[in-house]
Each structure stands twice: as C-alpha cells, then as structure tokens.
Scaffold this motif. Structure first.
Motif, PDB file in Angstrom:
ATOM      1  N   LEU A 116      -7.030  -4.507   9.591  1.00 49.82           N
ATOM      2  CA  LEU A 116      -6.746  -3.703  10.787  1.00 49.82           C
ATOM      3  C   LEU A 116      -5.247  -3.625  11.066  1.00 49.82           C
ATOM      4  N   ASP A 117      -4.489  -4.691  10.748  1.00 48.65           N
ATOM      5  CA  ASP A 117      -3.022  -4.624  10.880  1.00 48.65           C
ATOM      6  C   ASP A 117      -2.453  -3.558   9.955  1.00 48.65           C
ATOM      7  N   LEU A 118      -2.990  -3.506   8.728  1.00 50.62           N
ATOM      8  CA  LEU A 118      -2.530  -2.484   7.788  1.00 50.62           C
ATOM      9  C   LEU A 118      -2.904  -1.091   8.283  1.00 50.62           C
ATOM     10  N   TRP A 119      -4.076  -0.962   8.889  1.00 50.98           N
ATOM     11  CA  TRP A 119      -4.468   0.328   9.468  1.00 50.98           C
ATOM     12  C   TRP A 119      -3.522   0.723  10.602  1.00 50.98           C
ATOM     13  N   ASP A 164     -10.532   8.282  14.917  1.00 50.01           N
ATOM     14  CA  ASP A 164     -11.749   8.919  14.409  1.00 50.01           C
ATOM     15  C   ASP A 164     -12.134   8.355  13.053  1.00 50.01           C
ATOM     16  N   SER A 165     -11.172   8.239  12.151  1.00 50.66           N
ATOM     17  CA  SER A 165     -11.476   7.780  10.807  1.00 50.66           C
ATOM     18  C   SER A 165     -11.993   6.347  10.818  1.00 50.66           C
ATOM     19  N   LEU A 166     -11.405   5.492  11.675  1.00 53.10           N
ATOM     20  CA  LEU A 166     -11.869   4.109  11.751  1.00 53.10           C
ATOM     21  C   LEU A 166     -13.273   4.051  12.346  1.00 53.10           C
ATOM     22  N   LEU A 220       0.862  -1.175   0.000  1.00 53.87           N
ATOM     23  CA  LEU A 220       0.000   0.000   0.000  1.00 53.87           C
ATOM     24  C   LEU A 220       0.902   1.230   0.000  1.00 53.87           C
ATOM     25  N   LEU A 221       0.787   2.011  -1.069  1.00 52.67           N
ATOM     26  CA  LEU A 221       1.689   3.140  -1.267  1.00 52.67           C
ATOM     27  C   LEU A 221       1.013   4.419  -0.806  1.00 52.67           C
ATOM     28  N   ASP A 222       1.513   5.000   0.303  1.00 56.37           N
ATOM     29  CA  ASP A 222       1.072   6.300   0.783  1.00 56.37           C
ATOM     30  C   ASP A 222       2.001   7.378   0.224  1.00 56.37           C
ATOM     31  N   PRO A 223       1.646   8.675   0.392  1.00 59.57           N
ATOM     32  CA  PRO A 223       2.486   9.727  -0.201  1.00 59.57           C
ATOM     33  C   PRO A 223       3.938   9.692   0.229  1.00 59.57           C
ATOM     34  N   ASP A 238     -15.875 -10.451   9.300  1.00 63.02           N
ATOM     35  CA  ASP A 238     -15.410 -11.646   8.594  1.00 63.02           C
ATOM     36  C   ASP A 238     -16.575 -12.498   8.098  1.00 63.02           C
ATOM     37  N   THR A 239     -17.770 -12.330   8.697  1.00 62.65           N
ATOM     38  CA  THR A 239     -18.938 -13.124   8.305  1.00 62.65           C
ATOM     39  C   THR A 239     -19.522 -12.577   7.011  1.00 62.65           C
ATOM     40  N   PRO A 240     -19.700 -13.389   5.969  1.00 64.64           N
ATOM     41  CA  PRO A 240     -20.295 -12.893   4.708  1.00 64.64           C
ATOM     42  C   PRO A 240     -21.692 -12.353   4.949  1.00 64.64           C
ATOM     43  N   ASN A 241     -22.085 -11.377   4.129  1.00 63.82           N
ATOM     44  CA  ASN A 241     -23.381 -10.738   4.275  1.00 63.82           C
ATOM     45  C   ASN A 241     -23.992 -10.517   2.905  1.00 63.82           C
ATOM     46  N   ALA A 242     -25.297 -10.806   2.790  1.00 62.52           N
ATOM     47  CA  ALA A 242     -25.953 -10.691   1.491  1.00 62.52           C
ATOM     48  C   ALA A 242     -25.988  -9.262   0.993  1.00 62.52           C
ATOM     49  N   LYS A 243     -25.960  -8.293   1.910  1.00 60.34           N
ATOM     50  CA  LYS A 243     -26.018  -6.895   1.508  1.00 60.34           C
ATOM     51  C   LYS A 243     -24.637  -6.321   1.206  1.00 60.34           C
ATOM     52  N   GLY A 244     -23.631  -7.133   1.250  1.00 58.77           N
ATOM     53  CA  GLY A 244     -22.276  -6.688   0.915  1.00 58.77           C
ATOM     54  C   GLY A 244     -21.551  -5.961   2.016  1.00 58.77           C
ATOM     55  N   LYS A 245     -22.111  -5.930   3.219  1.00 58.68           N
ATOM     56  CA  LYS A 245     -21.470  -5.216   4.325  1.00 58.68           C
ATOM     57  C   LYS A 245     -20.544  -6.160   5.076  1.00 58.68           C
ATOM     58  N   ASP A 246     -19.426  -6.499   4.467  1.00 54.54           N
ATOM     59  CA  ASP A 246     -18.472  -7.400   5.100  1.00 54.54           C
ATOM     60  C   ASP A 246     -17.091  -6.779   5.036  1.00 54.54           C
ATOM     61  N   TRP A 247     -16.038  -7.597   5.120  1.00 52.04           N
ATOM     62  CA  TRP A 247     -14.673  -7.065   5.181  1.00 52.04           C
ATOM     63  C   TRP A 247     -14.298  -6.276   3.929  1.00 52.04           C
ATOM     64  N   GLN A 248     -14.933  -6.553   2.798  1.00 53.15           N
ATOM     65  CA  GLN A 248     -14.622  -5.787   1.589  1.00 53.15           C
ATOM     66  C   GLN A 248     -15.040  -4.331   1.739  1.00 53.15           C
ATOM     67  N   MET A 249     -16.194  -4.082   2.373  1.00 57.42           N
ATOM     68  CA  MET A 249     -16.596  -2.704   2.621  1.00 57.42           C
ATOM     69  C   MET A 249     -15.691  -2.060   3.661  1.00 57.42           C
ATOM     70  N   LEU A 250     -15.247  -2.839   4.655  1.00 57.32           N
ATOM     71  CA  LEU A 250     -14.283  -2.315   5.632  1.00 57.32           C
ATOM     72  C   LEU A 250     -13.001  -1.877   4.936  1.00 57.32           C
ATOM     73  N   ALA A 251     -12.544  -2.672   3.976  1.00 55.89           N
ATOM     74  CA  ALA A 251     -11.350  -2.285   3.210  1.00 55.89           C
ATOM     75  C   ALA A 251     -11.611  -1.023   2.394  1.00 55.89           C
ATOM     76  N   GLN A 252     -12.765  -0.953   1.759  1.00 55.09           N
ATOM     77  CA  GLN A 252     -13.078   0.210   0.930  1.00 55.09           C
ATOM     78  C   GLN A 252     -13.143   1.477   1.767  1.00 55.09           C
ATOM     79  N   LYS A 253     -13.762   1.415   2.945  1.00 51.07           N
ATOM     80  CA  LYS A 253     -13.862   2.599   3.797  1.00 51.07           C
ATOM     81  C   LYS A 253     -12.512   3.045   4.328  1.00 51.07           C
ATOM     82  N   ASN A 254     -11.516   2.169   4.302  1.00 55.12           N
ATOM     83  CA  ASN A 254     -10.161   2.519   4.742  1.00 55.12           C
ATOM     84  C   ASN A 254      -9.232   2.742   3.559  1.00 55.12           C
ATOM     85  N   SER A 255      -9.822   3.079   2.380  1.00 56.05           N
ATOM     86  CA  SER A 255      -9.058   3.437   1.167  1.00 56.05           C
ATOM     87  C   SER A 255      -8.187   2.296   0.683  1.00 56.05           C
ATOM     88  N   ILE A 256      -8.648   1.063   0.840  1.00 56.01           N
ATOM     89  CA  ILE A 256      -7.954  -0.111   0.313  1.00 56.01           C
ATOM     90  C   ILE A 256      -8.840  -0.681  -0.786  1.00 56.01           C
TER      91      ILE A 256
END
Length: 886
Positions: A835-838, A849-851, A593-596, A799-817
């Motif tokens: 979370l380790d990457l965060w 705050d951002s998390l 993950l490349l930051d400035p 970590d639990t899959p969710n039919a509405k897509g609210k799983d770890w992929q959305m957590l990654a997206q909200k943290n700019s991953i």
C-alpha cells in the motif's frame, strides 16, 4: 647496426644522434665535414653473445645554438665513422633542422554558397613550417572523417572536396594545421547549401466557371518541388494558367398534351398518358414535374366488383382478433411483473464512480431477499432509476464480479448511488456522495499514469505562468516528520519522498530534507552507461526507519527490458558511486518499480541515489522534450529563437525555464516529446517556412546538427541551438515559422510558431505544473490517500495466509506488482509495504477506483474479518475520506 636518424630541434631542447657498430674498435661522429671532439662522445661497449664480438655504441648531443651557427649550403648534418681491424665504415648523413610553424596561413578557406548536389571545393594552404604541417578539417568544431563519408575527400593537396552538396553540409568549416611544434587554425569559412525552387505538376483543369455560355477554366501549380531553401531562387514562370471555355445551356423538359382516355377496364377505370418531349430535357436540364399517367373511375362510382372468395373476410377477421389478444396478454404480464418488482427508486449522480471507493445505498423493499445484482438486469433508460439491494457474496470463490458489462455501462448518463460490498464488510457504511461526469463505457474508469506530459491533463486545471516556476534556490525542501509519517515533494520536479505511518519511532521527530543536484552530475558514466534522471539526496543519513520509505525519481527512458539495462546507484561517503541493484534483479535489500515516467524505490536508508541505464540494442530510446523560447536581441530588428532538446524529466525542464526567465525568454509553443534512438545518428534542428518578405534568417543558421554523443550523454544538462532572425522593418511584429527537430533515421517533431514579438501584444503561453507546487510537505493522515483505519483493516485481512491463495501476493498481483515478491515476504506487514508503494505511484491522481476494484476482485469480504464489528470511524479519518473520495 644503427645509423643516426634525421632529427628536429623543438624550441631549445637538444637532440641525440646514435650510432652502433660490430666489431668496432672506435666510433667517431663527423658533423658538416669536421670531426666532433672526443670529449663530446658518450660511448658504451657490450659483447654479442651469439658471435662473441665486441659491440660499440656512441651518441652525441646537438644543440640549437650549433645548428643556428652553421651557415652552409645545405642543412646541418652528421655521420658516424667506425674502425676495426677489417677497415672503416661510414653511416648515412643525418640532417638536423630547427622545427617551427608560422602563424599565418598562406591561403585561408573562403565561404561559398552552392546549390544542392553541387560540388564544394574549399582551398587551404597551411603556414610554412618544418616539418611540413599536416592538415585536418573541422565542421562546426567537430573533426571531419573522410573515411566514414564517401562524399567527402580531404586528400587532394590539403583541400576539402564535397562531391555532391547536401543540406546537412551547411556549416562553418575550419582548416587546422599542425606539426610537432604547434597547431594553427585558419579563418572559418561558412558554406551554405541552397535549394532553388521547382514547380510541381499542373493540377487538372477546373470546371468552367459558368453553367451556361462563355467562361474560363484554370489550373495551378506551386513552387514546392522542391521549395526554395537557404536563399535559393524562387520558381520562374506563372503559377496559374487560364483558358476560355463554352458551356451548353441546360434545357428543362416540358410535357406534351394528354392523350385520349382509354376504354373502360373490367376494374371500372380508364387511363391517359403524356410524355416529357416538348421539349425533352437536354444538357443537364430538369425533367418534367408531375405524373406521366393518370387514371379515374369511368362509371362515376357505380361500378361494383364481385367477391371471388367470401371466406377471405373470415380469415382476416380471425387474424385481427388474434393480434389483439396477444397484445392484451403482453400488457397484463408487464403490469404484473412491475407490481412484483422489489427495487425502489432513488436518483443519484453516477458520476460519483470517478471519485474513489464508491458507496452503495442499500434499500431493501422486502425482507429476507438476497438477490444479487447481475448482468440480467437491464435498466430502463427512459426514467431515472437506482437498483438498490444487498450485495451478497455466498462464497468468495464463487463470487460474481460486477463489472462494466453487468450494470454500469448502460447507466453512464443517469444517476446511481453505489456502495462497495468490500467496504461494507469492513464496517464502513457511511460515506459522503461525490458527483461528477463519468467516462462512458467504463467502471471504474481508467487511470492515466502519464507523468507531467503537456497533453496528459486538462490545461485549465494544471497551468501555471512562467514567472511562478521554482528557481535554483528552491531545489531543496524540508519538513518535520514524526510517527504519523507524511509526504515530502520537490515542486515541479517529479521527485518525492513518502514516509509511511510508523516508520519513525514514537515520541521522536526528524527534520527530513530532499535535495536535487543542479549542474553536472557527479556520476561518471562507465562504458555505454548514461544517466536517466536527476541525482537526488534524501536525509539526514543517520535517520533510522523501522519500515521502508518510498523515493520517487523521474526518468527519461522508454521502458523496455529488451533494450535497456537500468541500474539504481548510490553515492558512498567517499564520493564514489556503487550499484545498489538492477531493475531485473531479485533482492531483499530494496525494491524498484519502474513506471513509464518515474521509478518508485523502497529503501531502508537515506542517501544520494540516481538511475543509470545501459542500452542493450540500437532500439533503446530516450525521451526528449523539445521546447522553443524566443526573445528580442540588443538590436531592435533582431529576434532570437532558442530550441531546447532536454531529457523528458520535470526537473530538467524546470532548469531550462528558470534560466530562460532570467534571460527574458518566452515559451512560444507547448513542448513536444521526441523519441531519440541510440543508433549513433545525429540530431538535426532547422527553421522552416519563414515569411520571405518580412523576415530573413541570419546566414548559415537555418539548419544545425548536434552530434549523437552530445544528445545521448547529456548527463541531465540542457542542450539548445540558437537561431538569429532579422526583420526587414520595425513595422513587422508577427512571426510565423516551423521548427523541425529530427534524428537521422529516427523520429521527427515539428513545432508551429505563431507569435508576436512585442511583449504587450504577445499571448502568454502557460506551462503545466503538478498540483504539489503549493504543498511541498504534508504530514500526518492528510498526506495519504487511504485513511489509516481502512488501511489497518486491509493489512489485517491480507497479511494472514490463506489456503486459497487470497493473501498479500494476490494484492500485489492486482496492483501490477509481479516481480521480486521475496522482498515483501521479508517485511513484517507485506500488505502495508504494498500500500505504501501504491501511495507513491498515485500521489497525483489518488486513483482509489483501481484499488477498490482490485479488492473487490480478490473476493476477501467476509472470510477473514467476520469477527470485526462495525465500529464508528474516527472523525479525522472520516474527514480525510471525504477529501479523498472514500
């Protein structure tokens, strides 16, 4: 078919002369008119396939002794004679000479001082030699190519001609002579291109200095068109001109006498007037004070006017009664609504919003009410008030997010107690209160992710004296880590290692080390590839981890995928470097993950790693840090300035500071950032605005050029230019000047130097340092920003899959991953790795705050964790949450 060629004997090596003829029965050489003995000939015969004729080839060796022993009127020569049944044939004469090159030049180039745009001619007559020497010119030890610069000509009888001198033409020139025997260097000639000062245009004449009477006006000009440079002459003539002027004195106005009263009007009034004409105001004088017209009752108050419309009285009375009735109604409604309000009053500092996961205190006034806090609630800023009540999310998909536009913007300067609804859902309700001034207009306020730039943090918090920085011996740090994990930091270098909880098996521990290579890197660049950061080693290599660890390496590239192709490389056990992955590559072996200002890498194995970049276009930019150090020279009147242009990484700057500390150098100005483009243009460093009567700069050092390749391919090695100044008297103790660092057809930075050269009077310039200097190794829960109990709940939720897509992929997206999500899909707990990457990205600011905001936005509050009962948090976790703002 082949004739002997002219040849030169180098040192004591003999030369061979060859001759070939067809058809030939015999071939012999004749040298200096005498036949060469047959035994000295080496002959070869062959058959020409096309004609069937015999081809004979003969060669002889000529030694240095033979040439030296010959004393004829001409040079030693040889020719070959061929016989056949057709007759004889003779070849051309081939001369043989002993090659040499004298040591001394017949004429060395001489230094010159020429005005700008003047012609420069440097003469050079190379040493005598055989064959004649060829001449090449060097400028500051770099070859001059006249084919690339039309302003330079080196073809005229070995002389160097610069048709129109430029400031960049100042420097040291050397004439290089070479032939097949040796190379010779002339004495260096210093060329100074100076600029004579020129007057600017005159300013406009000033106003007369007196308001009334006789005075003077002046105008001025400055010697800045251009300013004198490199010893150029100052402008001749006056810089100020004055002329006399006469200003008319202002005359204030005065009133005439009042006129007679007018006749009495139907309104029972009469008037009188006066004029400001005795005298009238002139030349800017003041106008008369007072009124020009006056009226009064002319019946001594006995005049009564008729009321034309008696109904007006009733109209005005009705309007007044209506206004009073409306006012009473508004007041009544306001009092009723206030009596029905369900919100209590509790004053807490809203600056706690800057601390991390914030807390709401829920104080329900009436039972059974589940109103949401929404944007319709506008606070009364005239009192201190807290809006308290439960935050109910009826449906995660219909959740109404609380942002700065809804509640917190109007309350930036009052006190509020807040509790995250997501944290309430996780069973974490008791939290410490943190107070501090919040940034106006935002909640949560933004996170500055700049890495160790001088202007990014408050100086009073992160400054450190030059003497306290690490030295070379501290470029290795170690720590003992076990199952609880921890963080290992290389102080003041931007390099760190995060070992997650559970990465090392239970009941085992390792001494983990982190080293930073000094000096020239072992990574050899391929093609246009350049090193963008330090070479970092983490180990020992035989450690086995069950989950990826995070390695943070600083870099100096301005991140842009259109201009850079950045690779992660690893050194093998054989010492060779191999590419691990490209930043744009999709792979499951590791993640970058490349930051400035830094690259965060998730890895499964220890080793030696480095970042390399290949510029795709000329717009690729390396960020350089420009720093100026100064110290006294051996001569008490001399003062040395050293300007460093280094890769903008903390470790590169640390190496410079360490070296300067041992030399007695002092940082004279806060370093600045320079964007250096990959456009092949050089870097120019110059000293400007030196006080002319107090200091002088040593000749030919005011402007220096650094070739593009030296800067671009620095390989993490510091680059600096030295300037030598000399004061006229020991009484001069203050130095002020400007250091200009610019890239041709690129960016520029100017550093203003204002310092005392005496150590006891010099103001100490402090340096910014990361707050990790005193804690290189942290183990266990205190090394992490997120308490372990909360981290477990987050992982169980996402970590639990969710039919509405609210799983770890959305957590990654909200943290700019957003890239290479397949890497996380292969992990046993994708949320834990995210979370380790965060944690690695926020090791300095701990921007919880951002998390917290990201978790709130996803809206997973009760849907997947309703079966989790609210339990008491362990004492250790609670104490660490207090430290981290949770």
């Amino acid at each position: 078919m082949q004739e002997p060629n002219d040849a030169y004997i180098i040192k004591s090596n003999p030369i061979a002369l060859r001759c070939k003829a067809m058809p030939a029965m015999q071939i012999f050489f004749k040298c200096n008119g005498e036949w060469v003995h047959q035994n000295e000939h080496v002959s070869e015969e062959s058959m020409d396939e096309s004609t069937g004729l015999k081809v004979r080839e003969v060669f002889i060796n000529v030694t240095r002794q033979q040439v030296e022993d010959f004393h004829g009127p001409e040079d030693y020569w040889c020719q070959c004679v061929a016989w056949s049944h057709l007759g004889t044939s003779k070849s051309r004469k081939a001369s043989v000479r002993i090659a040499y090159l004298r040591k001394n030049f017949e004429q060395d180039p001489q230094g010159k001082e020429v005005p700008i745009e003047g012609m420069i001619v440097l003469h050079c007559r190379p040493p005598e030699g055989v064959p004649a020497a060829e001449v090449e010119w060097l400028k500051n030890e770099e070859p001059i190519d006249s084919n690339q610069d039309e302003n330079i000509d080196t073809r005229a009888d070995h002389n160097l001609i610069i048709r129109q001198a430029r400031l960049s033409d100042s420097g040291n020139y050397t004439c290089m002579a070479a032939n097949i025997v040796a190379k010779r260097r002339s004495m260096s000639a210093t060329v100074v291109v100076y600029v004579n000062g020129g007057w600017s245009s005159w300013t406009e004449w000033s106003n007369c200095n007196v308001r009334c009477g006789r005075g003077w006006q002046k105008r001025s000009r400055t010697c800045t068109n251009p300013a004198p440079l490199n010893g150029g002459a100052f402008c001749e003539g006056m810089s100020v001109q004055k002329i006399t002027c006469t200003s008319l004195c202002p005359v204030d106005g005065s009133w005439e006498v009042w006129s007679e009263w007018s006749v009495c009007s139907p309104e029972c009034e009469h008037l009188r007037i006066r004029e400001c004409t005795a005298p009238p105001p002139r030349n800017g004088g003041k106008f008369c004070e007072g009124f020009s017209q006056e009226s009064e009752n002319c019946t001594e108050g006995l005049c009564i006017q008729d009321i034309e419309n008696a109904s007006d009285i009733a109209l005005y009375s009705g309007l007044g009664a209506a206004v009073v009735a409306v006012a009473v109604l508004v007041v009544g409604i306001t009092l009723y609504r206030r009596s029905q309000s369900e919100y209590g009053v509790d004053v807490i500092d809203s600056s706690a919003l800057t601390g991390g996961f914030q807390t709401f205190n829920f104080k329900t006034v009436r039972q059974g009410n589940s109103l949401l806090l929404n944007s319709s609630m506008q606070p009364d800023l005239t009192v201190s008030r807290t809006y308290s009540g439960p935050i109910c999310l009826q449906d995660p998909m219909d959740k109404e997010l609380m942002t700065e536009s809804s509640l917190f913007n109007p309350l930036s300067d009052i006190k509020v107690k807040v509790q995250s609804s997501f944290m309430v859902s996780l069973g974490v309700t008791e939290r410490a209160e943190y107070h501090g001034k919040a940034h106006s207009g935002t909640f949560p306020h933004g996170n500055n992710r700049g890495f160790s730039t001088v202007h990014a943090r408050n100086k009073t918090t992160y400054i450190q004296n030059l003497s306290s920085l690490s030295t070379r011996s501290e470029l290795r740090t170690t720590g003992i880590f076990g199952h609880l994990g921890g963080r290992l930091v290389m102080p003041n270098t931007g390099v760190s290692l995060l070992i997650p909880h559970g990465a090392i098996p239970e009941e085992s521990s390792w001494e983990i080390y982190l080293t930073l290579s000094q000096g020239e890197s072992s990574l050899q660049s391929e093609g246009t590839e350049v090193l963008l950061g330090p070479e970092v080693t983490c180990g020992p290599p035989d450690v086995t981890v069950t989950t990826p660890f995070a390695l943070t390496i600083p870099h100096c590239a301005e991140v842009n995928s259109e201009h850079w192709n950045i690779h992660l490389k690893r050194r093998t056990q054989q010492g060779k470097w191999e590419e691990v992955m490209s930043m744009e590559e999709e792979t499951t072996s590791c993640y970058c993950l490349l930051d400035p200002y830094a690259c965060h890498i998730l890895l499964d194995s220890f080793g030696t790693y480095a970042l390399a970049g290949e510029p795709i276009s000329d717009c690729a930019v390396k960020q350089l840090k420009v720093a100026v150090f100064g110290c006294m020279s051996c001569n008490s009147l001399d003062y040395s300035l050293r300007v460093y242009c280094i890769d903008n990484t903390p470790c590169a700057f640390q190496e410079v500071v360490s070296g300067e500390r041992h030399q007695g150098g002092q940082l004279l100005e806060e370093p600045k950032l320079l964007h250096f483009k990959g456009n092949t243009f050089c870097l120019q460093i110059s000293v400007l605005d030196i006080p002319p009567f107090l200091w002088r700069i040593k000749p030919f050092t005011a402007c220096q050029e650094v070739p593009f390749s030296r800067v671009w391919c620095s390989n993490q090695q510091p680059l600096h230019c030295a300037f030598s100044l000399e004061r006229y008297t020991p009484a001069t103790t203050q130095l002020s000047c400007k250091i200009c660092v610019r890239q041709v057809k690129g960016h520029e930075q100017i550093l203003q130097i204002q310092t005392s050269i005496l150590e006891n009077e010099r103001e100490t310039i402090t340096l910014f340092a990361c707050e990790d200097s005193n804690f290189p190794a942290q183990t266990g829960p205190k090394a992490f920003k997120i308490p372990y109990s909360i981290r477990q709940r987050i992982c169980a939720t996402f970590d639990t899959p969710n039919a509405k897509g609210k799983d770890w992929q959305m957590l990654a997206q909200k943290n700019s991953i957003n890239r290479n999500l397949s890497y996380f899909a292969t992990q046993s707990s994708p949320s834990a790795v995210i979370l380790d990457l965060w944690e690695a990205r926020h090791q300095h600011d701990g921007d919880l705050d951002s998390l917290a905001c990201a978790l709130e936005e996803i809206g997973r509050t009760h849907s997947k964790i309703s079966n989790i009962t609210e339990t008491q948090i362990e004492e250790t976790d609670f104490s660490y949450s207090r430290q981290n703002g949770l």
